[in-house]
Design a protein around this motif. Structure first.
Motif, PDB file in Angstrom:
ATOM      1  N   ARG A 103      63.911   0.250 -62.549  1.00  0.00           N
ATOM      2  CA  ARG A 103      63.707  -0.749 -63.599  1.00  0.00           C
ATOM      3  C   ARG A 103      62.433  -1.553 -63.355  1.00  0.00           C
ATOM      4  O   ARG A 103      62.107  -1.910 -62.219  1.00  0.00           O
ATOM      5  CB  ARG A 103      64.909  -1.691 -63.669  1.00  0.00           C
ATOM      6  CG  ARG A 103      66.193  -1.003 -64.144  1.00  0.00           C
ATOM      7  CD  ARG A 103      67.355  -1.977 -64.263  1.00  0.00           C
ATOM      8  NE  ARG A 103      67.709  -2.560 -62.959  1.00  0.00           N
ATOM      9  CZ  ARG A 103      67.435  -3.815 -62.599  1.00  0.00           C
ATOM     10  NH1 ARG A 103      66.815  -4.627 -63.442  1.00  0.00           N
ATOM     11  NH2 ARG A 103      67.783  -4.257 -61.422  1.00  0.00           N
ATOM     12  N   GLN A 104      61.752  -1.900 -64.435  1.00  0.00           N
ATOM     13  CA  GLN A 104      60.493  -2.643 -64.324  1.00  0.00           C
ATOM     14  C   GLN A 104      60.711  -4.025 -63.726  1.00  0.00           C
ATOM     15  O   GLN A 104      59.881  -4.519 -62.958  1.00  0.00           O
ATOM     16  CB  GLN A 104      59.836  -2.747 -65.700  1.00  0.00           C
ATOM     17  CG  GLN A 104      59.351  -1.416 -66.263  1.00  0.00           C
ATOM     18  CD  GLN A 104      58.697  -1.575 -67.617  1.00  0.00           C
ATOM     19  OE1 GLN A 104      58.546  -2.687 -68.116  1.00  0.00           O
ATOM     20  NE2 GLN A 104      58.299  -0.446 -68.211  1.00  0.00           N
ATOM     21  N   SER A 105      61.825  -4.654 -64.070  1.00  0.00           N
ATOM     22  CA  SER A 105      62.086  -5.994 -63.530  1.00  0.00           C
ATOM     23  C   SER A 105      62.267  -5.940 -62.021  1.00  0.00           C
ATOM     24  O   SER A 105      61.794  -6.827 -61.293  1.00  0.00           O
ATOM     25  CB  SER A 105      63.334  -6.589 -64.191  1.00  0.00           C
ATOM     26  OG  SER A 105      64.467  -5.741 -63.981  1.00  0.00           O
ATOM     27  N   ALA A 106      62.950  -4.888 -61.517  1.00  0.00           N
ATOM     28  CA  ALA A 106      63.138  -4.754 -60.064  1.00  0.00           C
ATOM     29  C   ALA A 106      61.815  -4.467 -59.381  1.00  0.00           C
ATOM     30  O   ALA A 106      61.530  -4.986 -58.289  1.00  0.00           O
ATOM     31  CB  ALA A 106      64.150  -3.648 -59.774  1.00  0.00           C
ATOM     32  N   ILE A 107      60.981  -3.621 -60.014  1.00  0.00           N
ATOM     33  CA  ILE A 107      59.653  -3.336 -59.443  1.00  0.00           C
ATOM     34  C   ILE A 107      58.834  -4.615 -59.361  1.00  0.00           C
ATOM     35  O   ILE A 107      58.192  -4.916 -58.343  1.00  0.00           O
ATOM     36  CB  ILE A 107      58.923  -2.279 -60.296  1.00  0.00           C
ATOM     37  CG1 ILE A 107      59.677  -0.953 -60.268  1.00  0.00           C
ATOM     38  CG2 ILE A 107      57.494  -2.097 -59.813  1.00  0.00           C
ATOM     39  CD1 ILE A 107      59.119   0.087 -61.209  1.00  0.00           C
ATOM     40  N   ALA A 108      58.865  -5.398 -60.444  1.00  0.00           N
ATOM     41  CA  ALA A 108      58.102  -6.652 -60.463  1.00  0.00           C
ATOM     42  C   ALA A 108      58.575  -7.598 -59.379  1.00  0.00           C
ATOM     43  O   ALA A 108      57.760  -8.245 -58.687  1.00  0.00           O
ATOM     44  CB  ALA A 108      58.238  -7.304 -61.848  1.00  0.00           C
ATOM     45  N   GLU A 109      59.889  -7.693 -59.196  1.00  0.00           N
ATOM     46  CA  GLU A 109      60.434  -8.605 -58.191  1.00  0.00           C
ATOM     47  C   GLU A 109      60.010  -8.203 -56.783  1.00  0.00           C
ATOM     48  O   GLU A 109      59.600  -9.050 -55.983  1.00  0.00           O
ATOM     49  CB  GLU A 109      61.959  -8.612 -58.290  1.00  0.00           C
ATOM     50  CG  GLU A 109      62.630  -9.522 -57.263  1.00  0.00           C
ATOM     51  CD  GLU A 109      64.146  -9.453 -57.337  1.00  0.00           C
ATOM     52  OE1 GLU A 109      64.795 -10.044 -56.458  1.00  0.00           O
ATOM     53  OE2 GLU A 109      64.661  -8.817 -58.278  1.00  0.00           O
ATOM     54  N   HIS A 110      60.065  -6.909 -56.466  1.00  0.00           N
ATOM     55  CA  HIS A 110      59.757  -6.461 -55.102  1.00  0.00           C
ATOM     56  C   HIS A 110      58.258  -6.437 -54.821  1.00  0.00           C
ATOM     57  O   HIS A 110      57.846  -6.577 -53.665  1.00  0.00           O
ATOM     58  CB  HIS A 110      60.364  -5.074 -54.858  1.00  0.00           C
ATOM     59  CG  HIS A 110      61.827  -5.095 -54.630  1.00  0.00           C
ATOM     60  ND1 HIS A 110      62.744  -5.044 -55.661  1.00  0.00           N
ATOM     61  CD2 HIS A 110      62.563  -5.183 -53.483  1.00  0.00           C
ATOM     62  CE1 HIS A 110      63.965  -5.098 -55.170  1.00  0.00           C
ATOM     63  NE2 HIS A 110      63.888  -5.164 -53.850  1.00  0.00           N
ATOM     64  N   LEU A 111      57.431  -6.253 -55.859  1.00  0.00           N
ATOM     65  CA  LEU A 111      55.990  -6.216 -55.626  1.00  0.00           C
ATOM     66  C   LEU A 111      55.324  -7.565 -55.881  1.00  0.00           C
ATOM     67  O   LEU A 111      54.103  -7.700 -55.713  1.00  0.00           O
ATOM     68  CB  LEU A 111      55.343  -5.154 -56.529  1.00  0.00           C
ATOM     69  CG  LEU A 111      55.737  -3.690 -56.257  1.00  0.00           C
ATOM     70  CD1 LEU A 111      54.961  -2.759 -57.167  1.00  0.00           C
ATOM     71  CD2 LEU A 111      55.494  -3.328 -54.799  1.00  0.00           C
ATOM     72  N   GLY A 112      56.129  -8.564 -56.283  1.00  0.00           N
ATOM     73  CA  GLY A 112      55.570  -9.887 -56.512  1.00  0.00           C
ATOM     74  C   GLY A 112      54.662  -9.936 -57.732  1.00  0.00           C
ATOM     75  O   GLY A 112      53.619 -10.603 -57.714  1.00  0.00           O
ATOM     76  N   MET A 113      55.026  -9.241 -58.775  1.00  0.00           N
ATOM     77  CA  MET A 113      54.237  -9.168 -59.997  1.00  0.00           C
ATOM     78  C   MET A 113      55.120  -9.566 -61.176  1.00  0.00           C
ATOM     79  O   MET A 113      56.341  -9.603 -61.065  1.00  0.00           O
ATOM     80  CB  MET A 113      53.698  -7.748 -60.209  1.00  0.00           C
ATOM     81  CG  MET A 113      52.873  -7.207 -59.054  1.00  0.00           C
ATOM     82  SD  MET A 113      52.629  -5.409 -59.148  1.00  0.00           S
ATOM     83  CE  MET A 113      51.661  -5.295 -60.636  1.00  0.00           C
ATOM     84  N   SER A 114      54.495  -9.867 -62.295  1.00  0.00           N
ATOM     85  CA  SER A 114      55.259 -10.146 -63.502  1.00  0.00           C
ATOM     86  C   SER A 114      55.666  -8.831 -64.150  1.00  0.00           C
ATOM     87  O   SER A 114      55.011  -7.800 -63.984  1.00  0.00           O
ATOM     88  CB  SER A 114      54.429 -10.974 -64.486  1.00  0.00           C
ATOM     89  OG  SER A 114      53.330 -10.212 -64.976  1.00  0.00           O
ATOM     90  N   GLN A 115      56.761  -8.905 -64.926  1.00  0.00           N
ATOM     91  CA  GLN A 115      57.249  -7.697 -65.572  1.00  0.00           C
ATOM     92  C   GLN A 115      56.259  -7.144 -66.588  1.00  0.00           C
ATOM     93  O   GLN A 115      56.052  -5.928 -66.657  1.00  0.00           O
ATOM     94  CB  GLN A 115      58.611  -7.979 -66.222  1.00  0.00           C
ATOM     95  CG  GLN A 115      59.322  -6.740 -66.750  1.00  0.00           C
ATOM     96  CD  GLN A 115      58.913  -6.415 -68.181  1.00  0.00           C
ATOM     97  OE1 GLN A 115      58.497  -7.328 -68.925  1.00  0.00           O
ATOM     98  NE2 GLN A 115      58.989  -5.138 -68.555  1.00  0.00           N
TER      99      GLN A 115
END
Length: 572
Positions: free
Chosen positions: A535-547
């Motif tokens: 999921r994009q939200s999980a990727i954003a959370e783990h990489l410290g980026m916005s969705q």
């Protein structure tokens, strides 16, 4: 037969001979055979090989040549041939000739056969036993005299040889035959019969080898017992070499790592301060956990503090704690890591990065076990076991004035050097397999290394040690498309055989710009994150980026969506 004809035979050929009529009776004899034959009588059975050859020649109308004769004609050879004059009284003639070189070859041949530990015997095409070596006689519990010159079936009827017979089967099929047999004495044999053909592809002999495998079976059972004992021993050693700490194995197949592990286990039984030395990524934290897990403090907490990861102004507060109002932001009382580890173990990683002011307070704590929180005047007594670790040479830091000598001596009561992975070559394959299995099970996939990939990984120097190995295994499990990880999946730095990174840079095509290189790396990171988190939200959370940024970059690189055609001016 006329006297003149008989005289010509006696004086014409060889060192002796015999002529027989169509019924096999002796017509005349001369030379070395004269004392053993009588005119008008059948040829004596005492000369088994020659007698059988004469009978066979009469039946088949073919000539034969014998290189080996029975005693007392050892050293002679015989030629058995039809008579050229069919009107003569005799139909077959056997000429005896002496051949000294042949006699020597025969002796050598007999010595080779007789010295064989396997049983060997020879039969003719009719199943008549011609030759038996001592090993075969011993296996069959029969003397050569009981076997040689007799038909195989006749001997088998007396129980001297085995049925079913590899010999008779080879004669029937004219092919090599092997049988597993058991003698009347309970011995197990492997009998192999090999047919021998003449130039016209007619069967002339069957050579049989008999191997007694009874002793081999016993040795096999003994070997299996020894292997089982060895397996039990290895399992016991494995319990020593592969300890489980928090579900993670410490693999110690190499002698140097085995010594390190034994030292750690010994230290777990005492309360002495331990200093773990070794390069970054060698597993100092796992060894610290192993020491704590085997100690009397195992039921109490083990508190870990990375001295290099905390800003210098905060390190004392983290170690010793603080009181409310001690500094701006101290809104409540907070115990430090040393207090939290009371009755347990405190592990100070990267101890060489401890600032000088904190070194003084830590030395005082090690001397009397007392600490004072920041902003407090009350001293608290804390009972902890101290384990410190560093990847730097503390002795050199002391010489350079970067680390207090008295603290160094206080910490290095018992130093343990953890070897780098390049000195633990025996551990490489087990570590690779263990890590691949761990990450494969975690992600619900199956992955294994090809032989070529395994060779390349074993040739790599692993400057990042076990940490680098585990990170690479995770990367290979996530990024590989199929179950087999091949050389093509390995990063350039591994294939270069160099661990310093220079070769990896050199492997970038010369025409690539820095932006292109960075984009290539970014795409690889996003591919890894997309496979791992989905999921994009999980990727954003783990990489410290916005969705939205993640969505835009995934779309830009064509990850998980249809690739958008872009021109060279497109930028992120």
């Amino acid at each position: 037969m006329t006297t003149a004809g008989a005289y010509s035979l006696q004086t014409g050929i060889g060192e002796g001979g015999v002529a027989v009529d169509s019924s096999g009776r002796v017509v005349t004899s001369w030379g070395v055979l004269s004392p053993y034959t009588s005119v008008g009588q059948t040829f004596p059975d005492a000369f088994a090989a020659l007698s059988h050859a004469l009978i066979t020649s009469l039946a088949t109308d073919r000539a034969q040549f014998l290189f080996r004769l029975d005693p007392p004609l050892v050293g002679y050879m015989a030629w058995i041939s039809p008579c050229a004059d069919l009107s003569a009284e005799y139909r077959r003639i056997a000429i005896i000739m002496s051949n000294r070189p042949l006699e020597e070859l025969t002796r050598e041949h007999d010595a080779i056969i007789d010295s064989s530990s396997d049983g060997l015997f020879v039969c003719d095409a009719g199943g008549r036993i011609l030759r038996v070596n001592p090993a075969s006689a011993r296996i069959n519990h029969a003397t050569p005299e009981q076997l040689e010159g007799r038909d195989y079936l006749d001997v088998a009827a007396q129980g001297l040889v085995l049925l079913p017979s590899a010999t008779l089967e080879a004669i029937r099929t004219q092919k090599q035959v092997s049988l597993l047999q058991e003698t009347r004495n309970g011995r197990k044999l492997i009998s192999t019969a090999i047919p021998v053909f003449d130039d016209q592809q007619q069967l002339i002999r069957v050579v049989v080898s008999e191997r007694d495998i009874t002793e081999l079976e016993r040795l096999k059972r003994d070997l299996e017992d020894q292997r089982e004992m060895g397996a039990q021993f290895r399992r016991q050693i494995s319990q020593l070499q592969q300890q489980q700490v928090g579900g993670r194995p410490i693999i110690a197949e190499s002698p140097v790592m085995t010594v390190t592990l034994k030292q750690a286990q010994r230290l777990s039984q005492v309360d002495s301060t331990v200093l773990l030395l070794g390069e970054s990524g060698t597993g100092k934290g796992l060894i610290a956990e192993l020491i704590h897990a085997g100690s009397l403090r195992a039921e109490q907490p083990m508190v870990t503090l990375n001295c290099g990861a905390i800003p210098e102004p905060l390190i004392e507060a983290e170690l010793f704690g603080y009181e409310k109002g001690a500094f701006t932001g101290a809104v409540a009382n907070k115990p430090g890591h040393l207090e939290l580890a009371h009755k347990g173990t405190v592990f100070l990683d990267e101890i060489a990065e401890l600032p000088p002011s904190a070194q003084v307070k830590l030395l005082r704590f090690l001397e009397n076990g007392g600490l004072t929180r920041l902003g407090s005047t009350r001293q608290r007594q804390v009972d902890v076991r101290m384990i410190a670790a560093t990847n730097r040479d503390l002795a050199e830091c002391v010489k350079a004035g970067l680390f207090r000598a008295d603290l160094y001596y206080r910490l290095s009561v018992i130093p343990i050097l953890i070897p780098p992975l390049r000195q633990r070559r025996e551990c490489l394959v087990p570590l690779l397999n263990s890590s691949l299995q761990f990450f494969s099970a975690r992600d619900g996939v199956r992955r294994q290394l090809s032989a070529a990939a395994l060779d390349a990984l074993c040739a790599y120097s692993w400057p990042g040690n076990v940490r680098e190995l585990m990170n690479l295994c995770e990367r290979l499990v996530v990024m590989s498309d199929g179950p087999l990880i091949d050389v093509s999946h390995l990063p350039a730095v591994v294939l270069s055989g160099n661990g310093n990174g220079d070769e990896a840079v050199a492997n970038w095509p010369a025409q690539m710009t820095m932006n292109q290189i960075l984009a290539s790396v970014e795409r690889e990171v996003l591919c890894l994150a997309h496979k791992r988190y989905g999921r994009q939200s999980a990727i954003a959370e783990h990489l410290g980026m916005s969705q939205p940024t993640v969505a835009r970059k995934l779309r830009y690189y064509g990850i998980g969506v249809l690739r958008v055609v872009r021109n060279e001016q497109d930028t992120l």
